[in-house]
Structures are given as structure tokens and as C-alpha cells.
Design a protein around this motif. Structure first.
Motif, PDB file in Angstrom:
ATOM      1  N   SER A  79       0.918  -1.097  -0.193  1.00 13.85           N
ATOM      2  CA  SER A  79      -0.096  -0.147  -0.210  1.00 13.85           C
ATOM      3  C   SER A  79       1.048   1.114  -0.123  1.00 13.85           C
ATOM      4  O   SER A  79       0.259   2.072  -0.796  1.00 13.85           O
ATOM      5  N   ALA A  82       1.800   1.938  -3.546  1.00 14.76           N
ATOM      6  CA  ALA A  82       0.779   2.566  -4.396  1.00 14.76           C
ATOM      7  C   ALA A  82       0.532   3.865  -4.329  1.00 14.76           C
ATOM      8  O   ALA A  82       0.831   4.969  -4.876  1.00 14.76           O
ATOM      9  N   TRP A  98      -4.616   9.523 -11.947  1.00 22.53           N
ATOM     10  CA  TRP A  98      -6.478   9.098 -12.248  1.00 22.53           C
ATOM     11  C   TRP A  98      -7.071   7.841 -11.744  1.00 22.53           C
ATOM     12  O   TRP A  98      -7.966   7.916 -11.575  1.00 22.53           O
ATOM     13  N   ILE A  99      -5.585   7.226 -10.871  1.00 17.17           N
ATOM     14  CA  ILE A  99      -6.445   6.338 -10.439  1.00 17.17           C
ATOM     15  C   ILE A  99      -7.056   6.962  -8.539  1.00 17.17           C
ATOM     16  O   ILE A  99      -7.375   6.225  -8.196  1.00 17.17           O
ATOM     17  N   GLY A 100      -6.323   7.217  -8.001  1.00 14.74           N
ATOM     18  CA  GLY A 100      -6.709   8.185  -7.215  1.00 14.74           C
ATOM     19  C   GLY A 100      -5.823   9.715  -6.505  1.00 14.74           C
ATOM     20  O   GLY A 100      -4.679  10.135  -7.064  1.00 14.74           O
ATOM     21  N   ASP A 101      -6.960  10.345  -5.919  1.00 17.54           N
ATOM     22  CA  ASP A 101      -6.814  11.682  -5.476  1.00 17.54           C
ATOM     23  C   ASP A 101      -6.027  11.831  -3.936  1.00 17.54           C
ATOM     24  O   ASP A 101      -5.653  10.262  -3.576  1.00 17.54           O
ATOM     25  N   ILE A 103      -7.204  12.146  -1.268  1.00 15.70           N
ATOM     26  CA  ILE A 103      -8.105  10.990  -0.071  1.00 15.70           C
ATOM     27  C   ILE A 103      -7.949  10.118  -0.618  1.00 15.70           C
ATOM     28  O   ILE A 103      -7.882   9.381   0.796  1.00 15.70           O
ATOM     29  N   THR A 104      -7.495   9.178  -1.563  1.00 17.55           N
ATOM     30  CA  THR A 104      -7.125   8.269  -1.996  1.00 17.55           C
ATOM     31  C   THR A 104      -5.647   7.848  -1.283  1.00 17.55           C
ATOM     32  O   THR A 104      -5.367   6.695  -0.354  1.00 17.55           O
ATOM     33  N   TYR A 107      -6.300   7.517   2.841  1.00 12.66           N
ATOM     34  CA  TYR A 107      -7.113   6.261   3.342  1.00 12.66           C
ATOM     35  C   TYR A 107      -5.915   4.917   2.484  1.00 12.66           C
ATOM     36  O   TYR A 107      -5.874   4.345   4.085  1.00 12.66           O
ATOM     37  N   LEU A 108      -5.356   5.659   1.778  1.00 17.24           N
ATOM     38  CA  LEU A 108      -4.417   4.142   1.600  1.00 17.24           C
ATOM     39  C   LEU A 108      -3.771   4.096   3.004  1.00 17.24           C
ATOM     40  O   LEU A 108      -2.754   2.941   3.360  1.00 17.24           O
ATOM     41  N   ALA A 110      -3.542   4.904   5.316  1.00 14.28           N
ATOM     42  CA  ALA A 110      -4.227   4.010   6.804  1.00 14.28           C
ATOM     43  C   ALA A 110      -4.841   2.943   6.378  1.00 14.28           C
ATOM     44  O   ALA A 110      -5.383   2.349   7.897  1.00 14.28           O
ATOM     45  N   VAL A 111      -4.960   2.748   5.341  1.00 10.04           N
ATOM     46  CA  VAL A 111      -4.614   1.005   5.155  1.00 10.04           C
ATOM     47  C   VAL A 111      -3.571  -0.143   5.882  1.00 10.04           C
ATOM     48  O   VAL A 111      -3.645  -0.559   6.328  1.00 10.04           O
ATOM     49  N   MET A 147      -5.571  16.016   6.293  1.00  8.38           N
ATOM     50  CA  MET A 147      -6.441  15.765   5.545  1.00  8.38           C
ATOM     51  C   MET A 147      -7.005  17.424   5.345  1.00  8.38           C
ATOM     52  O   MET A 147      -6.619  17.559   3.860  1.00  8.38           O
ATOM     53  N   THR A 160      -9.039  17.380  -6.145  1.00  5.01           N
ATOM     54  CA  THR A 160      -7.743  16.910  -5.452  1.00  5.01           C
ATOM     55  C   THR A 160      -7.072  16.379  -5.978  1.00  5.01           C
ATOM     56  O   THR A 160      -6.889  15.540  -5.071  1.00  5.01           O
ATOM     57  N   ASP A 161      -7.013  16.272  -7.209  1.00  3.71           N
ATOM     58  CA  ASP A 161      -6.259  15.242  -7.892  1.00  3.71           C
ATOM     59  C   ASP A 161      -4.315  15.855  -7.347  1.00  3.71           C
ATOM     60  O   ASP A 161      -4.447  16.936  -7.478  1.00  3.71           O
TER      61      ASP A 161
ATOM     62  N   LEU B 421     -11.970   1.943   3.987  1.00  5.45           N
ATOM     63  CA  LEU B 421     -10.670   1.615   3.873  1.00  5.45           C
ATOM     64  C   LEU B 421     -10.375   1.594   1.776  1.00  5.45           C
ATOM     65  O   LEU B 421     -11.551   1.019   1.662  1.00  5.45           O
ATOM     66  N   PRO B 422      -9.673   1.481   0.967  1.00  2.92           N
ATOM     67  CA  PRO B 422      -9.744   1.576   0.098  1.00  2.92           C
ATOM     68  C   PRO B 422      -9.363  -0.330   0.005  1.00  2.92           C
ATOM     69  O   PRO B 422      -8.177  -0.785   0.738  1.00  2.92           O
ATOM     70  N   PHE B 427     -15.529   3.099   1.496  1.00  5.60           N
ATOM     71  CA  PHE B 427     -14.811   4.295   0.912  1.00  5.60           C
ATOM     72  C   PHE B 427     -15.147   4.701  -0.291  1.00  5.60           C
ATOM     73  O   PHE B 427     -14.798   6.344  -0.405  1.00  5.60           O
ATOM     74  N   TRP B 431     -15.624   9.045  -0.124  1.00  8.55           N
ATOM     75  CA  TRP B 431     -14.553  10.067  -1.092  1.00  8.55           C
ATOM     76  C   TRP B 431     -15.846  10.651  -1.886  1.00  8.55           C
ATOM     77  O   TRP B 431     -15.435  11.951  -1.519  1.00  8.55           O
ATOM     78  N   GLY B 553     -10.916  15.588  -9.584  1.00 10.82           N
ATOM     79  CA  GLY B 553      -9.861  14.752  -8.886  1.00 10.82           C
ATOM     80  C   GLY B 553     -10.632  13.303  -8.909  1.00 10.82           C
ATOM     81  O   GLY B 553     -12.561  13.413  -9.511  1.00 10.82           O
ATOM     82  N   GLY B 554     -10.380  12.137  -9.185  1.00  9.34           N
ATOM     83  CA  GLY B 554     -10.516  10.943  -9.727  1.00  9.34           C
ATOM     84  C   GLY B 554     -10.584  10.068  -8.653  1.00  9.34           C
ATOM     85  O   GLY B 554      -9.482   9.985  -8.355  1.00  9.34           O
ATOM     86  N   VAL B 555     -11.398   8.719  -8.669  1.00 11.47           N
ATOM     87  CA  VAL B 555     -10.530   7.421  -8.290  1.00 11.47           C
ATOM     88  C   VAL B 555     -10.890   6.015  -9.259  1.00 11.47           C
ATOM     89  O   VAL B 555     -12.277   6.528  -9.552  1.00 11.47           O
ATOM     90  N   SER B 556     -10.020   5.281  -9.229  1.00 12.74           N
ATOM     91  CA  SER B 556     -10.693   4.594 -10.211  1.00 12.74           C
ATOM     92  C   SER B 556     -10.408   2.980  -9.558  1.00 12.74           C
ATOM     93  O   SER B 556      -8.820   2.786  -9.455  1.00 12.74           O
ATOM     94  N   LEU B 564      -2.153  -2.858  -6.375  1.00  7.76           N
ATOM     95  CA  LEU B 564      -2.003  -2.776  -4.961  1.00  7.76           C
ATOM     96  C   LEU B 564      -1.678  -4.338  -4.309  1.00  7.76           C
ATOM     97  O   LEU B 564      -0.677  -4.797  -4.207  1.00  7.76           O
ATOM     98  N   LEU B 567       2.004  -4.751  -6.102  1.00  9.23           N
ATOM     99  CA  LEU B 567       2.648  -3.932  -5.773  1.00  9.23           C
ATOM    100  C   LEU B 567       3.255  -4.999  -4.399  1.00  9.23           C
ATOM    101  O   LEU B 567       4.261  -4.949  -3.856  1.00  9.23           O
TER     102      LEU B 567
END
Lengths: 318, 696
Positions: A79, A82, A98-101, A103-104, A107-108, A110-111, A147, A160-161, B421-422, B427, B431, B553-556, B564, B567
Motif C-alpha cells: 500500500s 502504491a 487518475w487512479i486516486g487523488d 483522499i485516496t 486512506y491508503l 490508513a490501510v 486531510m 483534489t488530484d 479503507l480502499p 471508501f 470519498w 479529482g478522481g478515483v479508479s 495494490l 505491488l
């Protein structure tokens, strides 16, 4: 085709930079601290030797532990790495932004924390629980503070990106000298100290039960598992420094894909991170470790500063 | 022949019919179907027990599956189902109206209902020979039936009837284990609270009907423009209190942590997962459908209530060591998170910014679905733990990860999801909520601009505290060494209980990894409520979500999962390259100098939450008492008793004065109850005179 090359080259560079330079940053901090204490200290490359040694050693598993204990090192490592893909280091935008901003990203983190805390409880010892309890309690203030600090910058940049934030700020460097940015910077710096377990919040070099937080959770880890966790914490510190460096001082970062730009970006990045590492060492050397129940007050300062930063930006605008 | 309307018509009848059939048939096999205890062998034979169990919950499964079908057919085709059941005077037609909003909530209820019904096959074995199962079956089906009708009722009177039916069946379900004093107390508290709520709802509907001259929802919608703003405000508050009590928002939450743990675990899953959402449904129906658009301060009020619920819910949860109570407090927290989305949507709607309102409303509604999934999962997991160990106190548990491997894996997924959690579903909705709140930067009003950052800050705090709480809940319950013989001799529950948990865990992953396709199901709902304007939320390929208005702002989640996993494998490869095959050796951990590690050396749940109790001491007002008895020397303690109490602020400063006020008033009014016939005759005479004078 060129886009594919760009994606591959920058992503791999990104991973390699974080993987390979993170122990160096830790080495610089240790060396600086040693010098400030009038010691010669170990070489700056000592963390690399330590990691290699740990990777070769056998793992001693607590007989009480379950699969959570065995999976955690890999989850933490994965994590954190990542996150390394999402945070701009030498170039922006990172190809996989684009996978995550942001916030992601938070939270990663946090994982990883969640699983390390579980692993601490999994050993069935008093120390593990002590570490988990303290880590999660402090994190419950650190995480929101972080945050808010980051959101302040995000709102300024209108996204947020992370890559877009860094790109926009690197084109309009004046906007960095905004009062709410300065507040957010101080907030985020305290968060970095706290989140990566440095003095005055935690001491990575101690194993004294009165003070330890992070070390208590991972006390039962050894060998390769410990290597994964140690490396992950070094990368975490490194990523935090990258965040601060590029969000508040996005100078020199590569915005185009060329060898020269990437080289300049790498050079600028190493300089910025070294400065931050020395700064962390200075803070560590000039402060005493706080009593555990004084720490929340410090963290509350970070939380309130970041909240003020965000409200200030919402009210007075740019 | 089998066109869509007739299919929907059939589905509706199967939905109602399934539940009603179970209610009617299941008790027939019993000689005394409604006796409260049913322990004598003559009454329930093994065979009839099995019949009641499989027929009762099987019918519920069938009914909820057809409810799910009905809901999906409305959401995917967009054609609503409208049925007139019964023409009554003076209340108009008792109609059923499955519009997209109703369909969404019906879908959530039916989905969780179906899964929980399967779980109940195994779970009800717990009560074999001990309790009256037909009573549980009847109440369970009535409960599901009334909940389903609540969300699809198209008429205020029908709505209130089934709402009341729902409240009453829940009362009996909470009271199912009536031998325990706590259950009886919880049931009484619940029935009082919920009736206060119903009173507010009746006032609200009467106010609406006063202008509309009808009890039909359609006429409420049409006539809302004629309502004076003072009446609108009154309706707003009536709905906030009436529906707020049902959904358990702070400060009306006090019944929830008592009632949810008292009910059987399959019912607690439904109560926490979906029943409290009927309150959310009511608010969305009134605020977005009947009264829209309201002023911005309504949104701010809802946001304030939401923030208070979220933060206080999770803080109180942290202090709990009763597993089901802990989960119940988390329901308060999650209702808060849902209402943050709803409140933000109300603010945006009042400024006419429909794209932003759409994002915020989707955030709230998606969290409704997600919370139903992971909270259902967690309550079912807690049910399995309770039936395996016969204790809800996590201080007596521990080490269950080895005894109940599947249950613990599923519970872990639920814990990860609720901690946002993602890459799990919690999450995604959190988000979205963050994004929705940050979009508030586009509103120039000062009060909104102060309210939004504070809400963001407290949402962030909530998320972090929730993670701490679930490290505690999972870690103390499942990890380490067993703290009692209950935990030591636990066994995995039967497969009929594991499969439903697996299904819900899978749903948590699916809703987290493929949010795009799931959110597209919500589009008809937002179109129905907010108009067909383009949403500010874009769903791109690979299911990634992007919000162009917030600077892309995005998430995929899907790609994130791939990376994940990739890695996580990397250190394995690195390890092989650097040090060859992993050498492992098991050893005892250091036992502080004693012979071996004892369970008592572990951290307790109370100890775990101590730092948080200290940090937030202003909220908890914790007092503790330590009593040490010593043997011969002060160095050898014989016994140590530790008692800890945290103060419930609301009960002390709000409910207690109110209760004593009510009692004092009742004592005062009692004076007119003299017991003499002549005085009662006098009262009647006075009442008659007054009526003749004023009520002509």
C-alpha cells in the motif's frame, strides 16, 4: 506509443526513486542527528545494509500469531508503494494520477496503519496492544489534521488530484505565499513528524515501553517481515517529504517529458528532500520527547491550524 | 402477455404474498403459536420446528427476492408502478407508488432481507426448544413486510399505518428475549421514542394535507408551492424530529444502542442495516420531493445534525465493549455520514446548483446501500460470534481468528469497509461525501463557507476514529489469545450462516471496486428528485469516478486494486532475490519473565480506548474507581476491581430533566382524577358546554 513510453518510464522512475532513495533520506536524518550530538554516526548508506541483512535473516513467528501477522508486512509494503505511484516526486503529472487523488492517498496510509495495529494485537502480548492503542488514538487526530492541510492546498488549486495541484502551483508560484498556505504548511509539517513517528511524538530509536508507539506494535517482527515494515516506514517518511516538497515548493519539478527536464526534476527533488530531512533532524535534536498525553495537545495544534487554514481560504478566497 | 407492468404487478403481489403467507401459515403448525415461551416438548416437535423454520424464512426469502426484482425493474427501465389498493373515506385511495426513490430503498431492504433470511435458517437453530420460533417467524415477516410497504406507500394514511406496524413489530422483536431485563427496558424505551416520532409525523402530514386537501403524496407534491414559508419550516422540523428519531440521529439516538443489541442478531442486522434507513427515506421524500427547494439554512441544520451524529456516534462506540452495542453506535455514526451527503445536497439545491446537488445526493444514497451491506455483514458476524461463544462482551473474547476462520475473515472485510479503507465500498461513499462537501467552495454564501470546512474536518475525524474503533473491535474479539473458556471452545457456525456473510462481503468488495456501474443505478433516483440536469459526477471506463467540477479529482478503485496486488507481490520477489526462500520458525513471545504468555497480559478493550478517553475527556466525563485488596504484603495484590463509567450527556442533561418534567406534570394533573363519579360528570358537562360554545 510515446504516451505508453512516458507512462512506463515515469511510473518506473517514480517507483524506483521512492524505493531506492527512501533509505537514503533516513540515513541523512540519522547522520545529521549524530553530527548534532557530536558523534560521527554511521554512514548515510547504513539503512541499505540493514535492509539487506534483514531480508536474508530467518523469520521468528510468535506462536500466538495468525495469518494477519504474516500478511501485514506485505500489505503495508504494497500500500505504501502504491502511494508512491500517486504522489509526484520528480515529474508531474504522474501517469497514473487518475487512479486516486489525495483522499485516496490518505486512506491508503490508513490501510497500512490498520493492519500494523491489528498485527500488534495479534501477537497477544501487552506491548503489541499498547502500541496499537496509542498509534490508533494519535492517528485519529493526525489523519484529519493532514486531510485539512492538504484540502487547503487542494481547494486553492481547484482539484483534489495531486498531480494537478502540483502542476497548477508550479505555474503560479505566487499563490503559494497565501496566509492559509503557511498555516497549512505548519500543520502538515507537524503531521509529518507525528505520522512518521519522530521526536517529539515518538522515538524510532527507542524500545522503552513508556514511550514507544510504532516500535511497540512491530516488536515481534523479525527478519524479512521486519525488513518490509522498516522499508515501508522509510518510504512513508519519504513520501510525506515529497508531499510537502512538491505541494509547497514545486520548484524545478519536471512538467514535460524530456531527459533534461527529468534530470533537473530529480536534482531539485533530491535537494528539497535533503533540506527537509535535515530540518526533521534539527527538530528531533532540539526537542525532547513529549509525554504521551502531551502529544494530543501538539496534534490538536496541527488540527486547529489546518482547520483555520481551510476556513480562512473558504472565507477570504484567493 | 408478460410485459413489464404485469411482471411488476406480479412481483408486487409475490412480495406481499410471500410475507403474508409466512405470517398466516407458520403459526398453524403450533398449538399455541403466540405463547411467549415454548419449551415443553409436546408443543413443538422437531419436525414442526423445522417446518416453521424453513417455510417461514423461505417465504421471506422468496418475497424479498421479488421485491428486489420489482426495485430493479423500476430502476433500470424507469417505469414506475402505481397501484390503487383501497378507496377509503375520508383518506382517499390507499395507493402504492413505486417511483425510483421508493424503488431504490425497496431494493436495499429486499437485498439485505433476502440475505438475512438465508442466515436465519441457521441462526434460528439457536432457539430450538428454547423459544417459540413461530412467533419469531411471524414478527420477522411482518417486520419485512411493513418496512417494504413504508417505502412504497403513496398515501400518507397508508404510510402511517405501516409505519406504526413497523414500530410495533420491532417493539415485539426487541422484546423477543423478554427474560432479560435489558431487553424489556430497551423495548419500552424504543416504543416511547418511536411514538414521539410518529406524533411529529402525524402533525407533519396533517400540515401537508391541510393545503393539499388530500392525503395522496402526489397532491402534496403539487400543492407545496402554495404552502406559506412558516408552515414549510414547521414541516421541516417535524420531519427532522419524526424521521430523525427513527434513524437515530443525535440527540434522538438514545433508544438505538439499547434496542439493536437486544433483538436477535438477524433482526439487529435488519434494524441497523435498513430499518433506520426508512427515516432517511422519509427525509429525502419530504425535503426533495414534497418541499423542494427549501432555503439553504435547512441544509445547514441537517448538516449540523449529521456532523453531531457522526462524531458522537463513533466516540461513544469507542467506549463500548459489548460487540452489538458498539455496532449500534456505529449505525448512528453512519446515519450521520449519510445525512452529510443529504444536507450538502439540500444546500446546493437551494442555490439551484443541480449538478453539485446530484453528486452530494448520490454520495448520501450510495452510503445508504453500502452501510446496509457492511453493517448487515458486521451484525451477522456478531451474531455468529455470539451464538458460538454466548457472550457479547469482547473483553471475554479473543483468538477467534483460529476458531472461526471464515467468520473472522468476513468480519474483517466488514471492518475494513466501515473504516472506509480502499478499495472497499465504504471508501467510495466517503470519498464521494468528501468531494461533495469540498464542492461547497462553489457556494458564495458566508454561512455555508464556514459550515462546510467544519463538516469536512469532523468527517475526517469520524473516519479516523472509526478505524481506531474497528481495530479495537476486530483485534480484541478475533486476535490474540482467548480471554475466557467461551472463546476457547467456540466453533464455526453452520454453512447457512457463513454463506450469507460471504455474499455480503462479496457485495462490499463489488460495490467498492466497481462503483461506476452501481452508481449508474442511482441515476434515475437523482433524475427523479433533482431533474434531468447533467451530473457533476462522471463515470469513465474501468469504473473510475471523476468529478470535473472539482478539477478532475478522481478515483479508479479497480486499477488501484490491480496495482495494490501487484505491488504487494513485489516484496515477495525482492525477498526471493535477496535472501532466497523464506525461513520461518515459531517461538514463544516474551512473557515478561513469567513461564508463558497469559491471556490476561493482553490489552483489554477498555485499555485500548484509554488514550481516546483521555483526549476527549470533555465529552466522556469518565469516572473510574479502583479497589485493591491486598494479601499479607502490599506487593502481592489479591484482587483488583476496576470500574469505569462514562457519562451520557444527553441522558443526563436532556432526557432526565424532560422525564422528571413529564412525571411532575402527570402528578399535577392527577389531582383532577378524584375518583368521584360526580366530578367526572361535571368534567363532561364542562367539556360539552365548551364544545358547544367554540366548536360549532
Amino acid at each position: 506509443m510515446s504516451e505508453f513510453v512516458y507512462t512506463a518510464v515515469v511510473s518506473i522512475l517514480q517507483l524506483l526513486v521512492v524505493l531506492l532513495l527512501a533509505p537514503l533520506a533516513t540515513g541523512i536524518i540519522r547522520k545529521t542527528k549524530a553530527r548534532l550530538q557530536n558523534r560521527r554516526g554511521a554512514s548515510v548508506v547504513q539503512p541499505y545494509y540493514d535492509l539487506t541483512k534483514l531480508f536474508k535473516k530467518e523469520v521468528v513467528l510468535p506462536s500466538t500469531a495468525s495469518w494477519i501477522f504474516r500478511f501485514t508486512p506485505y500489505i503495508v509494503f504494497g500500500s505504501t508503494l502504491a502511494i508512491a505511484l500517486l504522489v509526484p516526486t520528480i515529474a508531474t503529472p504522474v501517469p497514473f494520477h487518475w487512479i486516486g487523488d489525495i483522499i485516496t492517498v490518505i486512506y491508503l496510509f490508513a490501510v497500512g496503519r490498520f493492519f500494523v495495529a491489528l498485527a500488534g494485537l495479534d501477537t497477544g502480548t501487552a506491548f503489541g496492544g499498547l502500541g496499537s492503542s496509542r498509534e490508533m488514538s494519535l492517528a485519529s487526530i493526525i489523519e484529519p489534521a493532514m486531510m485539512l492541510a492538504v484540502f487547503t492546498v487542494a481547494v486553492t488549486a481547484g482539484s483534489t488530484d495531486l498531480s494537478i495541484i502540483v502542476s497548477r502551483l508550479s505555474f503560479t508560484p505566487v499563490s503559494i505565499i497565501h496566509p492559509s498556505h503557511l498555516l497549512a504548511f505548519v500543520g502538515l509539517f507537524i503531521v509529518t513528524i507525528a505520522e512518521t513517528g519522530r521526536i517529539p511524538v515518538d522515538n524510532p530509536a527507542t524500545h522503552l515501553e513508556l514511550t514507544m508507539i510504532h516500535e511497540a506494535m512491530i516488536l515481534e517482527y523479525s527478519g524479512r517481515y521486519l525488513a518490509c515494515i522498516e522499508w515501508a516506514s522509510q518510504m512513508k517518511l519519504f513520501v510525506f517529504m515529497a508531499l510537502i516538497a512538491n505541494m509547497f515548493m514545486p520548484l524545478g519539478i519536471a512538467t514535460s517529458f524530456s531527459f533534461v527536464a527529468l534530470a533537473i526534476g530529480l536534482g531539485a527533488f533530491i535537494v528539497k528532500v535533503s533540506i527537509l530531512a535535515i530540518l526533521v533532524a534539527l527538530v528531533e535534536s532540539s526537542n525532547a520527547k513529549l509525554r504521551l498525553f502531551r502529544v494530543p495537545e501538539l496534534l490538536m495544534v496541527a488540527f486547529v491550524l489546518s482547520l483555520l487554514a481551510l476556513i480562512l481560504y473558504f472565507i477570504i478566497g484567493s | 402477455m408478460l410485459d413489464l407492468p404485469s411482471l411488476q404487478f406480479m412481483a408486487f403481489h409475490l412480495l406481499v404474498g410471500g410475507y403474508v403467507l409466512a405470517i398466516l401459515i407458520a403459526p398453524l403448525r403450533d398449538r399455541k403459536p403466540f405463547s411467549r415461551t415454548n419449551t415443553s416438548e409436546g408443543n413443538t416437535s422437531q419436525q414442526s420446528f423445522l417446518f416453521v423454520r424453513y417455510f417461514g424464512f423461505g417465504a421471506a426469502l422468496l418475497a424479498s427476492l421479488s421485491g428486489l426484482f420489482l426495485s430493479m425493474s423500476v430502476l433500470t427501465t424507469g417505469s414506475a408502478l402505481h397501484l390503487d389498493l383501497q378507496q377509503t373515506l375520508p383518506f382517499g385511495s390507499l395507493s402504492i407508488n413505486v417511483d425510483p426513490l421508493a424503488a431504490f430503498f425497496l431494493g436495499v431492504i429486499s437485498l439485505l432481507g433476502a440475505v438475512v433470511s438465508v442466515y436465519s435458517f441457521g441462526y434460528s437453530g439457536e432457539y430450538a426448544g428454547r423459544k417459540n420460533l413461530s412467533l419469531l417467524v411471524v414478527l420477522y415477516n411482518l417486520f419485512l413486510l411493513s418496512m417494504s410497504i413504508v417505502v412504497i406507500a403513496g398515501n400518507a394514511v397508508l404510510f402511517l399505518i405501516v409505519w406504526e406496524l413497523m414500530s410495533l413489530t420491532t417493539f415485539f422483536l426487541i422484546n423477543y428475549e423478554h427474560e432479560q431485563r435489558a431487553s424489556r427496558k430497551a423495548a419500552i424505551l424504543y416504543i416511547v421514542m418511536t411514538h414521539i416520532g410518529t406524533a411529529f409525523l402525524i402533525v407533519m402530514f396533517l400540515l401537508l394535507a391541510g393545503t393539499a386537501h388530500s392525503f395522496d403524496f402526489q397532491s402534496f407534491r403539487n400543492s407545496s408551492a402554495q404552502l406559506p414559508s412558516s408552515i414549510k419550516t414547521l414541516i421541516f422540523f417535524c420531519a427532522l424530529i419524526g424521521f430523525g428519531i427513527k434513524s437515530g440521529v443525535v440527540p434522538f439516538h438514545i433508544w438505538l444502542p439499547e434496542a439493536h443489541p437486544a433483538a436477535p442478531s438477524n433482526v439487529s442486522a435488519l434494524m441497523s442495516g435498513v430499518m433506520i434507513k426508512t427515516g432517511i427515506y422519509g427525509m429525502v421524500r419530504v425535503y426533495f420531493d414534497f418541499l423542494a427547494p427549501g432555503p439553504a439554512w435547512w441544509g445547514i441544520v441537517v448538516l449540523a445534525v449529521a456532523v453531531a451524529s457522526a462524531v458522537l456516534g463513533v466516540l461513544y462506540a469507542l467506549m463500548e465493549h459489548d460487540l452489538k452495542r458498539l455496532l449500534a453506535f456505529h449505525s448512528i455514526e453512519n446515519i450521520g455520514i449519510i445525512l452529510m451527503g443529504v444536507g450538502a445536497a439540500m444546500i446546493f439545491m437551494s442555490y439551484g446548483n443541480m449538478p453539485l446537488a446530484t453528486v452530494a445526493l448520490i454520495a448520501g444514497l450510495y452510503h445508504v446501500l453500502n452501510h446496509a451491506m457492511f453493517k448487515g455483514l458486521l451484525f451477522l458476524g456478531a451474531g455468529s460470534v455470539v451464538s458460538a461463544t454466548h457472550t457479547r462482551n469482547i473483553e471475554e473474547l479473543g483468538g477467534l481468528v483460529k476458531k472461526l476462520p471464515w467468520t473472522s475473515a468476513f468480519f474483517l472485510i466488514g471492518a475494513l469497509a466501515i473504516s472506509a479503507l480502499p478499495p472497499l465500498n465504504g471508501f467510495v461513499s466517503e470519498w464521494l461525501t468528501f468531494q461533495a462537501l469540498l464542492l461547497g467552495f462553489n457556494i458564495s454564501d458566508l454561512s455555508v463557507r464556514v459550515a462546510i470546512p467544519i463538516a469536512v474536518a469532523l468527517l475526517a475525524l469520524t473516519g479516523a476514529l472509526a478505524a481506531a474503533c474497528f481495530v479495537k473491535a476486530f483485534g480484541i474479539t478475533f486476535l490474540g489469545l482467548p480471554r475466557s473458556s467461551h472463546a476457547e471452545h467456540a466453533h464455526e457456525p453452520p454453512r447457512s450462516m457463513l454463506v450469507p456473510m460471504g455474499v455480503l462481503a462479496f457485495a462490499c468488495i463489488l460495490l467498492g471496486v466497481f462503483p461506476g456501474s452501481m452508481i449508474s443505478i442511482l441515476t434515475p433516483v437523482t433524475t427523479f428528485l433533482l431533474g434531468g440536469s447533467a451530473s457533476a459526477l462522471e463515470v469513465l471506463n474501468l469504473g473510475s469516478l471523476t468529478i470535473p467540477q472539482s478539477g478532475a479529482g478522481g478515483v479508479s478503485p479497480l486499477t488501484l486494486v490491480i496495482f495494490l496486488v501487484a505491488l504487494t507481490v513485489l516484496p515477495l520477489v525482492l525477498g526471493l532475490l535477496l535472501g532466497g526462500k523464506l525461513q520461518k520458525r515459531a517461538a514463544m513471545v516474551w512473557a515478561c519473565g513469567l513461564e508463558k504468555v497469559e491471556p490476561r497480559m493482553q490489552y483489554t478493550a477498555t485499555g485500548f480506548s484509554k488514550p481516546i478517553r483521555m483526549i476527549f475527556s470533555n465529552i466522556f466525563h469518565a469516572t473510574h474507581e479502583i479497589e485493591i485488596s491486598e494479601a499479607a504484603s502490599p506487593f502481592f495484590k489479591q484482587q483488583l476491581r476496576y470500574e469505569l463509567e462514562t457519562e451520557s450527556v444527553f441522558e443526563k442533561y436532556f432526557y432526565e430533566p424532560m422525564r422528571s418534567g413529564v412525571v411532575a406534570a402527570a402528578k399535577f394533573i392527577r389531582r383532577i382524577q378524584t375518583g368521584h363519579l360526580q366530578s367526572y360528570l361535571l368534567y363532561m358537562f364542562i367539556a360539552l358546554i365548551l364544545l358547544l360554545m367554540f366548536a360549532r
